[in-house]
Scaffold this motif. Structure first.
Motif, PDB file in Angstrom:
ATOM      1  N   GLN A  87       0.820  -1.375   0.018  1.00  0.00           N
ATOM      2  CA  GLN A  87      -0.020   0.019  -0.203  1.00  0.00           C
ATOM      3  C   GLN A  87       0.662   1.360   0.010  1.00  0.00           C
ATOM      4  OE1 GLN A  87      -2.081   1.106   3.679  1.00  0.00           O
ATOM      5  NE2 GLN A  87      -0.956  -0.809   4.631  1.00  0.00           N
ATOM      6  N   PRO A  90       3.077   2.664  -4.052  1.00  0.00           N
ATOM      7  CA  PRO A  90       2.659   3.812  -5.201  1.00  0.00           C
ATOM      8  C   PRO A  90       2.766   5.007  -4.525  1.00  0.00           C
ATOM      9  CG  PRO A  90       0.948   1.890  -4.825  1.00  0.00           C
ATOM     10  CD  PRO A  90       2.126   1.737  -3.710  1.00  0.00           C
ATOM     11  N   SER A  91       2.828   5.282  -3.233  1.00  0.00           N
ATOM     12  CA  SER A  91       2.630   6.664  -2.671  1.00  0.00           C
ATOM     13  C   SER A  91       4.376   7.203  -2.686  1.00  0.00           C
ATOM     14  CB  SER A  91       2.465   6.729  -1.256  1.00  0.00           C
ATOM     15  OG  SER A  91       1.174   6.428  -1.151  1.00  0.00           O
ATOM     16  N   SER A  96       5.476  13.538  -4.599  1.00  0.00           N
ATOM     17  CA  SER A  96       5.299  14.113  -3.456  1.00  0.00           C
ATOM     18  C   SER A  96       6.406  13.524  -2.459  1.00  0.00           C
ATOM     19  CB  SER A  96       4.223  14.441  -2.889  1.00  0.00           C
ATOM     20  OG  SER A  96       3.394  13.375  -2.524  1.00  0.00           O
ATOM     21  N   PRO A 117       6.065  -8.732  -6.573  1.00  0.00           N
ATOM     22  CA  PRO A 117       6.039  -8.773  -7.921  1.00  0.00           C
ATOM     23  C   PRO A 117       5.262  -7.522  -8.584  1.00  0.00           C
ATOM     24  CG  PRO A 117       6.059 -10.921  -7.288  1.00  0.00           C
ATOM     25  CD  PRO A 117       5.707 -10.376  -5.778  1.00  0.00           C
ATOM     26  N   GLU A 118       3.960  -7.346  -7.959  1.00  0.00           N
ATOM     27  CA  GLU A 118       2.951  -6.250  -8.523  1.00  0.00           C
ATOM     28  C   GLU A 118       3.685  -4.883  -8.686  1.00  0.00           C
ATOM     29  OE1 GLU A 118       2.589  -8.540  -6.235  1.00  0.00           O
ATOM     30  OE2 GLU A 118       0.232  -8.696  -5.701  1.00  0.00           O
ATOM     31  N   LEU A 120       6.728  -4.421  -9.229  1.00  0.00           N
ATOM     32  CA  LEU A 120       8.217  -4.254  -9.962  1.00  0.00           C
ATOM     33  C   LEU A 120       8.103  -3.406 -11.054  1.00  0.00           C
ATOM     34  CD1 LEU A 120       9.108  -8.019  -9.819  1.00  0.00           C
ATOM     35  CD2 LEU A 120      10.295  -6.175  -8.659  1.00  0.00           C
ATOM     36  N   PRO A 121       7.150  -3.545 -12.157  1.00  0.00           N
ATOM     37  CA  PRO A 121       6.837  -2.870 -13.224  1.00  0.00           C
ATOM     38  C   PRO A 121       7.167  -1.058 -12.779  1.00  0.00           C
ATOM     39  CG  PRO A 121       5.191  -4.313 -13.255  1.00  0.00           C
ATOM     40  CD  PRO A 121       5.781  -4.433 -11.987  1.00  0.00           C
ATOM     41  N   SER A 122       6.581  -0.591 -11.660  1.00  0.00           N
ATOM     42  CA  SER A 122       6.669   0.811 -11.648  1.00  0.00           C
ATOM     43  C   SER A 122       8.009   1.076 -11.067  1.00  0.00           C
ATOM     44  CB  SER A 122       5.495   1.432 -10.576  1.00  0.00           C
ATOM     45  OG  SER A 122       5.229   0.361  -9.711  1.00  0.00           O
ATOM     46  N   TRP A 155      14.144  -1.853 -19.104  1.00  0.00           N
ATOM     47  CA  TRP A 155      14.560  -2.046 -17.976  1.00  0.00           C
ATOM     48  C   TRP A 155      15.896  -3.073 -18.130  1.00  0.00           C
ATOM     49  CZ3 TRP A 155       9.057  -4.509 -16.896  1.00  0.00           C
ATOM     50  CH2 TRP A 155       8.296  -3.534 -16.675  1.00  0.00           C
ATOM     51  N   SER A 488       0.628  19.566  10.257  1.00  0.00           N
ATOM     52  CA  SER A 488       0.124  18.100   9.780  1.00  0.00           C
ATOM     53  C   SER A 488       0.844  17.688   8.837  1.00  0.00           C
ATOM     54  CB  SER A 488      -1.440  18.612   9.454  1.00  0.00           C
ATOM     55  OG  SER A 488      -2.042  19.030  10.568  1.00  0.00           O
ATOM     56  N   LEU A 491       4.137  16.101   9.680  1.00  0.00           N
ATOM     57  CA  LEU A 491       4.104  15.091  10.512  1.00  0.00           C
ATOM     58  C   LEU A 491       3.551  13.794   9.887  1.00  0.00           C
ATOM     59  CD1 LEU A 491       2.699  16.416  13.865  1.00  0.00           C
ATOM     60  CD2 LEU A 491       4.886  15.547  13.696  1.00  0.00           C
ATOM     61  N   SER A 492       2.848  14.302   8.714  1.00  0.00           N
ATOM     62  CA  SER A 492       2.242  13.102   7.925  1.00  0.00           C
ATOM     63  C   SER A 492       3.454  12.445   7.217  1.00  0.00           C
ATOM     64  CB  SER A 492       1.158  13.572   6.933  1.00  0.00           C
ATOM     65  OG  SER A 492       0.029  14.063   7.492  1.00  0.00           O
ATOM     66  N   GLU A 495       5.421  10.365   9.482  1.00  0.00           N
ATOM     67  CA  GLU A 495       4.885   9.468  10.158  1.00  0.00           C
ATOM     68  C   GLU A 495       4.683   8.310   8.966  1.00  0.00           C
ATOM     69  OE1 GLU A 495       0.737   9.777  11.087  1.00  0.00           O
ATOM     70  OE2 GLU A 495       0.955   8.069  12.546  1.00  0.00           O
ATOM     71  N   LYS A 502       8.634   0.741   9.545  1.00  0.00           N
ATOM     72  CA  LYS A 502       8.159  -0.303  10.581  1.00  0.00           C
ATOM     73  C   LYS A 502       7.485  -1.517   9.809  1.00  0.00           C
ATOM     74  CE  LYS A 502       4.494  -0.497  13.982  1.00  0.00           C
ATOM     75  NZ  LYS A 502       3.373   0.353  14.578  1.00  0.00           N
TER      76      LYS A 502
ATOM     77  N   ARG B  30      -2.628   8.920  14.931  1.00  0.00           N
ATOM     78  CA  ARG B  30      -2.459  10.294  15.447  1.00  0.00           C
ATOM     79  C   ARG B  30      -3.712  11.191  15.108  1.00  0.00           C
ATOM     80  NH1 ARG B  30      -0.728  14.540  13.576  1.00  0.00           N
ATOM     81  NH2 ARG B  30       0.071  13.562  11.450  1.00  0.00           N
ATOM     82  N   ALA B 413       4.640  -9.543 -14.266  1.00  0.00           N
ATOM     83  CA  ALA B 413       5.325  -9.818 -13.119  1.00  0.00           C
ATOM     84  C   ALA B 413       4.734 -10.709 -11.924  1.00  0.00           C
ATOM     85  CB  ALA B 413       5.765  -8.378 -12.191  1.00  0.00           C
TER      86      ALA B 413
END
Lengths: 506, 440
Positions: A87, A90-91, A96, A117-118, A120-122, A155, A488, A491-492, A495, A502, B30, B413
């Motif tokens: 999850q 992608p971020s 950003s 694996p999912e 890997l392409p990006s 690649w 915010s 801290l975001s 975090e 983690k 938070r 992949a």
């Protein structure tokens, strides 16, 4: 029959008459087609087309395989990071938060984990656009990643073969280009002469693509021992190779090329009689290696102006040459530059030269000089990209000095500029000092404009995530309502880094 | 907690990418306080820009969402964040009694469900208000007449086009297609109008356009001819043809029928913008019954910022009764009743591509108007050659992957050259993947 029907439909029945044919392979279909015998040609054509269309669709059988199946990827030997990390990827790849990617990759490498694996392409795509990340990416993509990279030329950099149990020579003579490049780069770091020797032996047999990739590796631990090889490369049939060889020879301290250009430039740049200014004598004509260099850079003689000359030539000379030639310190040299009416060009070219030659003492000197002399922040900004060259302890030392240079931590504070170029994690001590300074500022001010604490965005990537809880309590947006939005966001980001690291460590 | 929701499933519930991103950003402890759960409901308080925190609550059995924020998106970013928090940090939720506002919502939901059940019961038991059959018959007859008149004109238009030749449409502008389409709308045959509008872009779609256009025109021709001979056809085929023309069936009426009760698994989900109606979004949710082995298609529509139904989450299974629209090969259905999500992932796959094609043939033989056919394939390997992607099985057959599917490298992949299981739609001779699983 379909082809016949289509051809008539295309040119129209008013140009070509249509007659229903009953010569298909299917008797049932022929029997149905034979019933279309009215005098209305268009009706017949459309009805026949309907029958054939549905016949084709309902009777469709799969095509026989034409495409070659990919090889099966070998089993992984690295453990995959947790599913939860998916999850975040992608971020992390988004603009950003991309600044936090290196840290995540380093952590994965440290723990010997690979990404799923999912993703890997990006990630491989990102590496194709950002060569500086390629080495780290190759360490976290696992066998699936190498396997995948082999299927897509974009690649290629990650198309690494398994070289376990093979000798250096075996790999060099038999592996694919990406694997050989990887080997050469590793060898160049550990044993530069051996790497150069290996490259020299096969250089003439390498194709253009390999030559253009391999020659760049010589930038690592470049010394005068590489000079003969690079001089030979100056005669390469391809311009790209010649240009790279020339660039490396300029970059090589005390190379013949570099020295002879300097010899010519000595007459252009002189220390003034009073020894407190730099005299610039633009030549009416140039020759020899300087002329070649200028030609190579498409510089025409009529475009010579002092500004132009400073910009184009100071950047290729090891800055130590000037100090040695004029017998002055780095600080003196910088003072002379500061007095010059071409100082902006000097600073720009000097920054480039310092970066080229990785002159740590110059970086330190120039940054300290600018700060000490309270030079405008725009200048600090211009030179801040070389700040990254410094070792971490030096960078911290300078940042700390910078932090207390002015009472308040405002938007145009040199610290704010330098932190934007800080690409490692700060020590907890300095972090605490920065936070104290920040709190002091927030206590004394009400927020005036939206960009006031913009530097927090950069800072969020440099603070140790172990301090997240402590910092989130001190900088709780609820306590600082005027700054809540900046805090915010800050801290975001912090975090986010904290959570990703983690999760990786789970 | 009874059900393990995955982050992936929750992200798919988001109404759009921006909400998913915002939800992810908000999904940290938070920003939340008083997180609680009681087995069916989870709740929490999220500090937003306002003075008071937003109160978000989710009924995880369905799922259903409630938030006090003013967002028009559904579920809002707070609901997504709360759900993500539950998936990632279940330990952050304290087992507690429902606060009053959750209790109120839970009670309102129960009341609403009871009211709905009562209404349905009442509807079923009370004497049906006599329909003015004469008026209704008159309305139907008037529409039939309009459609027939429209079909006559459409026939002429089609024949004229064949007479002049399909090559002529290459220079035709949009009004060439729009005029007969508008005429079909006037004739109260919206299905035909749509079919014509869809043809407008074919002549500029590149190689093979002639064949595609003739195929579409021939389908249109068969439809008009069939409609004119409707009474000679079997009743369920008549239903399919009437649906294609644009006759609709009221879902209330449909729901009076007995449905198929089964454990239904959400195999795949796709939301598309309607190319012909700006602002209209269509959501297709494909289900498969565990006992019946039957596929079902749930269609949802939303205009502009209206939310789509997000309660059907990919890879979840729920007990439900589905009523299928009457068809010679029923696929489209509506949910008559459903219960909580259960943990079950059994999916029935076609053993080979040829078997999937055989099922498709069987379906088309019954209802030739099926546009998208569901295919669940096992033991297939994604492969590519030049720019075209395929799925290959161990019978040396292949099936082309739709060029509009953009995650082919992710698919490769995922497979690593090994066989995978995959679900998708067969549409216009191409397979569009919607979901995939590792073979083992």
């Amino acid at each position: 029959m379909w082809a016949e029907l289509l051809s008539t439909a295309l040119i129209g029945t008013e140009r070509q008459a249509f007659k229903v044919s009953t010569s298909t392979e299917s008797e049932k279909l022929n029997s149905l087609l034979s019933k279309l015998n009215n005098s209305d040609q268009e009706q017949n054509l459309l009805s026949a087309a309907s029958l054939l269309t549905f016949y084709k669709e309902a009777g469709k059988i799969p095509s026989k395989r034409e495409v070659e199946l990919p090889s099966k990827c070998a089993l992984e030997d690295l453990p995959c990071c947790s599913l939860g990390i998916n999850q975040y990827i992608p971020s992390l790849l988004s603009a950003s938060l991309q600044r936090g990617l290196s840290e995540v990759l380093e952590e994965l490498i440290k723990l010997g984990k690979r990404i799923s694996p999912e993703n890997l392409p990006s990630l491989l795509d990102l590496g194709a656009n950002q060569p500086t990340l390629q080495e780290s990416i190759c360490k976290v993509i696992g066998k699936r990643g190498f396997w995948l990279a082999a299927q897509n030329s974009r690649w290629e950099y990650a198309n690494l073969e398994d070289i376990t149990g093979k000798t250096v020579e075996e790999v060099w003579h038999t592996a694919n280009q990406a694997t050989r490049f990887n080997l050469l780069r590793k060898l160049r770091r550990e044993n530069p002469n051996k790497a150069q020797d290996l490259l020299s032996k096969t250089w003439n047999k390498e194709d253009f693509s390999a030559r253009s990739v391999f020659i760049n590796v010589l930038e690592i631990n470049l010394t005068v021992k590489d000079e003969p090889f690079l001089e030979l490369a100056l005669n390469d049939s391809r311009k790209e190779i010649r240009t790279t060889a020339q660039w490396l020879l300029y970059k090589m301290q005390y190379s013949k090329l570099n020295t002879s250009i300097f010899e010519q430039l000595k007459t252009v740049f002189k220390l003034g009689k009073t020894k407190n200014f730099i005299e610039i004598n633009i030549p009416k004509q140039v020759d020899g290696v300087l002329l070649e260099y200028l030609n190579e850079h498409k510089v025409k003689i009529f475009s010579f102006t002092p500004d132009f000359f400073v910009r184009k030539t100071i950047s290729i000379i090891d800055p130590d040459f000037w100090c040695k030639e004029w017998n002055i310190s780095i600080y003196d040299f910088l003072s002379l530059v500061a007095k010059s009416k071409h100082k902006l060009e000097f600073y720009g070219a000097l920054t480039q030269a310092i970066a080229n030659y990785s002159k740590i003492e110059w970086v330190e000197a120039i940054v300290r000089y600018l700060i000490k002399e309270r030079k405008p922040n725009s200048l600090v900004y211009m030179l801040s990209n070389i700040f990254t060259i410094l070792p971490t302890d030096k960078k911290e030392e300078i940042l700390k000095e910078c932090l207390y240079l002015e009472e308040e931590l405002h938007l145009y504070h040199p610290f704010v500029t330098l932190i934007s170029q800080y690409n490692t994690i700060l020590s907890t001590t300095l972090t605490k000092q920065i936070i104290d300074k920040l709190i002091e500022y927030m206590k004394n001010h009400e927020k005036k404009n939206s960009s006031e604490l913009y530097f927090l965005y950069n800072l969020a990537f440099s603070i140790p995530t172990t301090m997240f809880k402590e910092i989130s309590q001190i900088l709780d947006p609820g306590i600082w309502p005027s700054w809540s939005k900046d805090l915010s966001t800050f801290l975001s980001t912090l975090e986010f880094r904290h959570d990703v690291l983690k999760e990786i460590n789970l | 907690m009874p059900i393990n929701w995955t982050v992936e499933q929750i992200i798919k519930i988001s109404p759009d990418a921006a909400s998913a991103k915002a939800g992810k950003e908000l999904a940290n402890i938070r920003k939340w306080s008083r997180l609680g759960f009681d087995g069916q409901f989870v709740w929490g308080y999220c500090q937003g820009s306002g003075k008071d925190p937003y109160k978000a609550c989710t009924d995880i059995s369905e799922p259903a969402f409630k938030c006090s924020c003013p967002s028009h998106k559904f579920p809002c970013k707070h609901s997504i964040a709360l759900f993500l928090l539950l998936a990632n940090q279940e330990e952050a939720f304290a087992k507690a009694e429902q606060p009053d506002w959750v209790k109120a919502w839970a009670e309102a939901r129960v009341k609403q469900a009871e009211k709905k059940a009562k209404k349905e019961e009442k509807k079923a038991t009370e004497e049906v208000k006599p329909i003015d059959t004469a008026k209704q018959a008159k309305r139907i007859a008037e529409r039939e007449a309009k459609i027939i008149a429209g079909l006559e004109e459409l026939d002429l238009w089609l024949k004229d086009l064949i007479r002049q030749g399909l090559a002529s449409v290459q220079t035709a502008n949009y009004s060439f297609w729009d005029r007969p389409a508008a005429r079909m709308t006037d004739a109260q045959a919206p299905g035909l109008a749509r079919m014509i509008r869809e043809m407008a872009g074919i002549s500029v779609s590149g190689e093979g356009w002639q064949e595609l256009l003739l195929e579409r025109l021939s389908r249109l021709h068969l439809l008009t001819t069939s409609y004119k001979n409707l009474d000679k056809l079997p009743p369920l085929v008549q239903e399919d043809i009437r649906t294609m023309i644009g006759w609709t069936q009221k879902q209330d009426e449909l729901l009076k029928n007995t449905g198929v009760a089964d454990k239904w698994t959400v195999l795949g989900l796709k939301v598309e913008d309607d190319p012909l109606t700006p602002g209209l979004k269509t959501q297709r949710v494909w289900l498969q019954g565990q006992e019946s082995k039957q596929f079902a298609l749930i269609l949802n529509f939303a205009f502009a910022k209206q939310p789509l139904d997000n309660s059907l989450v990919q890879n979840t299974t729920f007990q439900a009764e589905l009523v299928f629209f009457p068809s010679a090969y029923p696929l489209r259905a509506v949910i008559k009743s459903r219960q909580n999500i259960i943990d079950n992932k059994e999916v029935m796959f076609s053993a080979s591509i040829s078997q999937a094609f055989a099922s498709c043939s069987e379906a088309l033989a019954k209802n030739p108007w099926i546009e998208r056919f569901p295919m669940a394939l096992e033991n297939v390997v994604p492969a590519f050659s030049k720019d075209s992607w395929r799925l290959c099985d161990d019978e040396s057959n292949e099936i082309a992957i739709s060029p509009s599917y953009k995650a082919t490298w992710e698919l490769l992949a995922f497979s690593g050259g090994h066989p995978i299981k995959i679900f998708g739609e067969w549409y216009q001779n191409k397979f569009f993947p919607l979901n995939f699983w590792a073979e083992n």
